[in-house]
Every structure is written in C-alpha cells, then in structure tokens.
Write a protein that holds these residues in place. Structure first.
Motif, PDB file in Angstrom:
ATOM      1  N   UNK A   1       0.820  -1.213   0.000  1.00 15.44           N
ATOM      2  CA  UNK A   1       0.000   0.000   0.000  1.00 15.44           C
ATOM      3  C   UNK A   1       0.856   1.268   0.000  1.00 15.44           C
ATOM      4  N   UNK A   2       2.022   1.182   0.632  1.00 11.20           N
ATOM      5  CA  UNK A   2       2.913   2.350   0.627  1.00 11.20           C
ATOM      6  C   UNK A   2       3.334   2.703  -0.789  1.00 11.20           C
ATOM      7  N   UNK A   3       3.569   1.681  -1.603  1.00 16.17           N
ATOM      8  CA  UNK A   3       3.994   1.922  -2.984  1.00 16.17           C
ATOM      9  C   UNK A   3       2.896   2.639  -3.766  1.00 16.17           C
ATOM     10  N   UNK A   4       1.631   2.315  -3.491  1.00 20.30           N
ATOM     11  CA  UNK A   4       0.522   2.970  -4.180  1.00 20.30           C
ATOM     12  C   UNK A   4       0.492   4.457  -3.839  1.00 20.30           C
ATOM     13  N   UNK A   5       0.614   4.781  -2.545  1.00 21.99           N
ATOM     14  CA  UNK A   5       0.605   6.182  -2.112  1.00 21.99           C
ATOM     15  C   UNK A   5       1.817   6.931  -2.649  1.00 21.99           C
ATOM     16  N   UNK A   6       2.975   6.272  -2.604  1.00 23.73           N
ATOM     17  CA  UNK A   6       4.197   6.913  -3.113  1.00 23.73           C
ATOM     18  C   UNK A   6       4.114   7.129  -4.620  1.00 23.73           C
ATOM     19  N   UNK A   7       3.661   6.117  -5.343  1.00 25.00           N
ATOM     20  CA  UNK A   7       3.558   6.237  -6.796  1.00 25.00           C
ATOM     21  C   UNK A   7       2.631   7.360  -7.204  1.00 25.00           C
ATOM     22  N   UNK A   8       1.453   7.420  -6.564  1.00 23.09           N
ATOM     23  CA  UNK A   8       0.504   8.477  -6.887  1.00 23.09           C
ATOM     24  C   UNK A   8       0.995   9.853  -6.479  1.00 23.09           C
ATOM     25  N   UNK A   9       1.553   9.954  -5.268  1.00 24.41           N
ATOM     26  CA  UNK A   9       2.023  11.253  -4.769  1.00 24.41           C
ATOM     27  C   UNK A   9       3.213  11.796  -5.544  1.00 24.41           C
ATOM     28  N   UNK A  10       4.183  10.939  -5.819  1.00 27.51           N
ATOM     29  CA  UNK A  10       5.366  11.385  -6.557  1.00 27.51           C
ATOM     30  C   UNK A  10       5.003  11.793  -7.981  1.00 27.51           C
ATOM     31  N   UNK A  11       4.149  11.022  -8.628  1.00 22.82           N
ATOM     32  CA  UNK A  11       3.733  11.359  -9.993  1.00 22.82           C
ATOM     33  C   UNK A  11       2.990  12.686 -10.025  1.00 22.82           C
ATOM     34  N   UNK A  12       2.150  12.916  -9.024  1.00 21.96           N
ATOM     35  CA  UNK A  12       1.417  14.185  -8.955  1.00 21.96           C
ATOM     36  C   UNK A  12       2.392  15.358  -8.856  1.00 21.96           C
ATOM     37  N   UNK A  13       3.366  15.261  -7.959  1.00 21.44           N
ATOM     38  CA  UNK A  13       4.326  16.355  -7.773  1.00 21.44           C
ATOM     39  C   UNK A  13       5.183  16.582  -9.017  1.00 21.44           C
ATOM     40  N   UNK A  14       5.655  15.482  -9.610  1.00 22.27           N
ATOM     41  CA  UNK A  14       6.487  15.606 -10.811  1.00 22.27           C
ATOM     42  C   UNK A  14       5.693  16.243 -11.944  1.00 22.27           C
ATOM     43  N   UNK A  15       4.441  15.820 -12.104  1.00 21.74           N
ATOM     44  CA  UNK A  15       3.604  16.372 -13.163  1.00 21.74           C
ATOM     45  C   UNK A  15       3.262  17.834 -12.902  1.00 21.74           C
ATOM     46  N   UNK A  16       2.915  18.156 -11.665  1.00 27.93           N
ATOM     47  CA  UNK A  16       2.529  19.527 -11.314  1.00 27.93           C
ATOM     48  C   UNK A  16       3.678  20.502 -11.539  1.00 27.93           C
ATOM     49  N   UNK A  17       4.860  20.132 -11.067  1.00 26.42           N
ATOM     50  CA  UNK A  17       6.031  21.014 -11.199  1.00 26.42           C
ATOM     51  C   UNK A  17       6.596  20.931 -12.615  1.00 26.42           C
ATOM     52  N   UNK A  18       6.674  19.711 -13.151  1.00 29.37           N
ATOM     53  CA  UNK A  18       7.277  19.536 -14.470  1.00 29.37           C
ATOM     54  C   UNK A  18       6.496  20.208 -15.580  1.00 29.37           C
ATOM     55  N   UNK A  19       5.164  20.231 -15.472  1.00 23.07           N
ATOM     56  CA  UNK A  19       4.354  20.854 -16.515  1.00 23.07           C
ATOM     57  C   UNK A  19       4.619  22.349 -16.588  1.00 23.07           C
ATOM     58  N   UNK A  20       4.856  22.965 -15.429  1.00 23.52           N
ATOM     59  CA  UNK A  20       5.160  24.413 -15.423  1.00 23.52           C
ATOM     60  C   UNK A  20       6.414  24.710 -16.233  1.00 23.52           C
ATOM     61  N   UNK A  21       7.431  23.897 -16.055  1.00 19.26           N
ATOM     62  CA  UNK A  21       8.665  24.100 -16.819  1.00 19.26           C
ATOM     63  C   UNK A  21       8.478  23.718 -18.289  1.00 19.26           C
TER      64      UNK A  21
END
Length: 361
Positions: free
Chosen positions: A1-21
C-alpha cells in the motif's frame, strides 16, 4: 500500500512542477498547437498554445512508479512492466504525430495509416507478451487471458490465442483513439481519464485483497499482479491530477496525441490485465459515447448521400462535445457536464463490480 501512495504522490508532484517548466520550454521553442479551421471559431484563440504536454505525464508516471518501487524495495512485476511498455509505446506514436504537426505547421500529423501501423505494432507486441507462457507466475497465470472478461474471465468465452491477440489489439487501438477524440476541450480528457484511472486503482486494491493467490475461494480474483497494477494506476491518476492544474480552462498547455494515445492505451491495458475488459465500457462510458457519436455521424452522412445524393448529419459537429459548443454552450459548461457523466459512469461501474462480488455470480 505504501507503494501505491508513493507512486501516486510522486507522480502528482512531478507532473505539477514539471508541466510548469514544460510550458516555458515549449513556448520558447514555438511548439504550439495548430487548430482545425472547420472547428468552433472560439478555438482559434488557442492557436499557438504549447502542446505535447503528455510527455510530462508519461515521464511523471514512469519516474513515480520506479521511485516507489525503489523506496519500498519491491521488484517490478511483469504485468506492471507490460502496462508501462504499452503506455510509453503509444505515447511515442503520439509524440511523432504531435511533432509532425508542429514541424509542418498543420493540424494533421501522421497519416492515419502510419498512426494505425504504430498503434498496431505496440498493441500486438503487448498482446503477444501478455499471453506468453514465458511470463507465467508460479501459479501458471499469464498477465492476460485468452478469455473475454467482464469482471472476471467468462469461462465459456475462450478464444484461440491468435484471436485473443487480435481482440487485445482491437481494444487497445479503440480506446487509445477514443481518448484522442475526447481530447478536444480544455481539461476534458485529462479530468475524465483521472476518474477512470482512480476507479481502476480501487479495483486493483480490491482484487489484491481478494486475490486467489492469498485468499482462495469462490469470490477471489485470478489476476497476475493486482497490487503492482494499482501502483501504476495510482501513478497515472496522480500525473493527470498534476497536469490538470495547467490543462484546465483556459488551458496553458495541451497533452496532444502524446498524452491521449498513451492514456487510452493504458486504460485498455488495465482492463486486459485485470480481466475487466467489458467493464471498461461502463467505466469509460464517456469515451465510448464520444466515439459512437463520430461513427454515427460518418455512417449517417454516407448513407444519406448514397440514397438522396446529399449527405445529412445527426449532430452539428463531431466529436459530440463540439456539437454542444455549436449549440451555444460555454466550453467550461460542456467540460463540467461531461465530467459529471464520467463520474456517473465510474460510480455505476464500481457499483456493478462490487455488486457482483456480493452476489457471488
């Protein structure tokens, strides 16, 4: 279950910040979207908006998934790697399409035949590997099945392997093109995809909790790697969340075919790997509706032209979301109401999924 939360959370942050750049980089390079001349006139103001944003979604998912596996110390499964292959492979086909549009400054990229060849190569490779005995687990289960499935494999609907691969190809190309057709308004395809992938995260978690490899019984699920598929589904959900921040109206970036083909293919891939192929028709009901609107329009036009000599139309314009724009609806209104339709489809699909488990049918 930790992997699910980490996968979703990390992808969200990378997408949110990465899209701006990505917006800044693509704008500086002049990688802007070309607009159909025959579309709603309100869309002409979008000409030049950065496209190929789906690249950020793909990178966010891949990095988020593998970081989650690294942090939790678990090895990637065959099913998850196949799904990522499908996701990235169709994204590459879409990227070529988007790049040609930008390079040649036109609203059409790859020719339809070339795009279909690319989708077919990726889909057939995925299908052949997913049914390969080389990828059987210790219980003899391959990632995909030769049976057509609804919520589980339908026992009497077993197909010869070649036919099963063709069915997988049909499902993948169909849904990748369906999401591509839906991606015509700011945030529409992103928001709808986010809900359906979120639903599949729930489905995968439930399948893991009732996994035949752990809890054998009449209501268990015979799926190869349900928990790891949940990590990928959560990563895609998170990446769509982050991207939607910038893609919502007024969109500062479009996902392009890079994102839409990848997301549609991943939806079909999840349905195949979780043995819920026909359930996807309910969960992804919006994408089915949009595709049917185009098919009906084209068929009706050709039939009436053959009979009367003058082609007639059912809708003012297809895909169907443009029909409502032509009726005078604001773009935001169309998007929100189509999101509501997606929410109803997802709720219905999850309800059917749970009801079947309770009823033990």
């Amino acid at each position: 279950m930790r992997a699910i939360l980490l996968g979703g959370g990390l992808s969200l942050l990378i997408s949110l910040i990465g899209t701006r750049y990505a917006i800044r980089i693509l704008t500086n390079r002049g990688y802007g979207q070309e607009i159909r001349d025959d579309g709603p006139t309100s869309h002409h103001t979008k000409r030049g908006t950065p496209t190929m944003g789906g690249t950020v979604i793909i990178v966010a998912v891949v990095v988020g998934y593998f970081l989650a596996k690294l942090v939790t110390g678990s090895a990637p499964s065959a099913s998850a790697l196949l799904l990522i292959f499908l996701f990235v492979g169709l994204g590459l086909v879409g990227f070529l399409d988007d790049f040609i549009k930008i390079y040649k400054q036109r609203s059409l990229g790859l020719r339809s035949k070339a795009k279909m060849i690319g989708q077919t190569l990726v889909a057939l490779t995925f299908g052949a590997l997913a049914l390969s005995p080389w990828l059987e687990d210790d219980r003899g289960r391959t990632p995909a099945s030769v049976h057509i499935s609804f919520i589980r494999d339908i026992g009497w609907l077993a197909l010869p392997t070649i036919v099963a691969v063709i069915f997988i190809w049909f499902l993948i190309t169909g849904f990748s093109n369906a999401v591509n057709l839906t991606d015509g308004l700011d945030g529409l395809a992103t928001g709808a995809s986010m809900m359906v992938f979120g639903a599949y995260t729930i489905v995968n978690i439930w399948q893991f909790n009732q996994f035949c490899g752990i809890e054998p019984g009449p209501t268990c699920y015979e799926v190869r790697d349900p928990l790891d598929l949940a990590v990928v589904a959560a990563a895609i959900t998170g990446a769509c969340f982050g991207f939607l921040w910038w893609n919502a109206s007024p969109a500062q970036i479009f996902m392009g075919d890079t994102g839409s083909l990848a997301l549609g293919g991943a939806l079909a891939g999840l349905a195949i790997l979780t043995r819920t192929e026909l359930l996807l028709v309910i969960l992804g009901g919006l994408f089915v509706m949009v595709t049917l609107s185009v098919m009906l329009q084209v068929t009706y036009f050709k039939v009436t032209r053959r009979i009367t000599g003058v082609g007639r139309r059912i809708f003012r314009m297809t895909p169907i979301h443009h029909h409502f724009e032509m009726l005078g609806w604001e773009q935001v209104t169309v998007v929100i109401r189509f999101w509501i339709i997606t929410g109803l489809c997802v709720a219905t699909g999850l309800g059917v999924f749970y009801a079947q488990w309770v009823a033990n049918i």
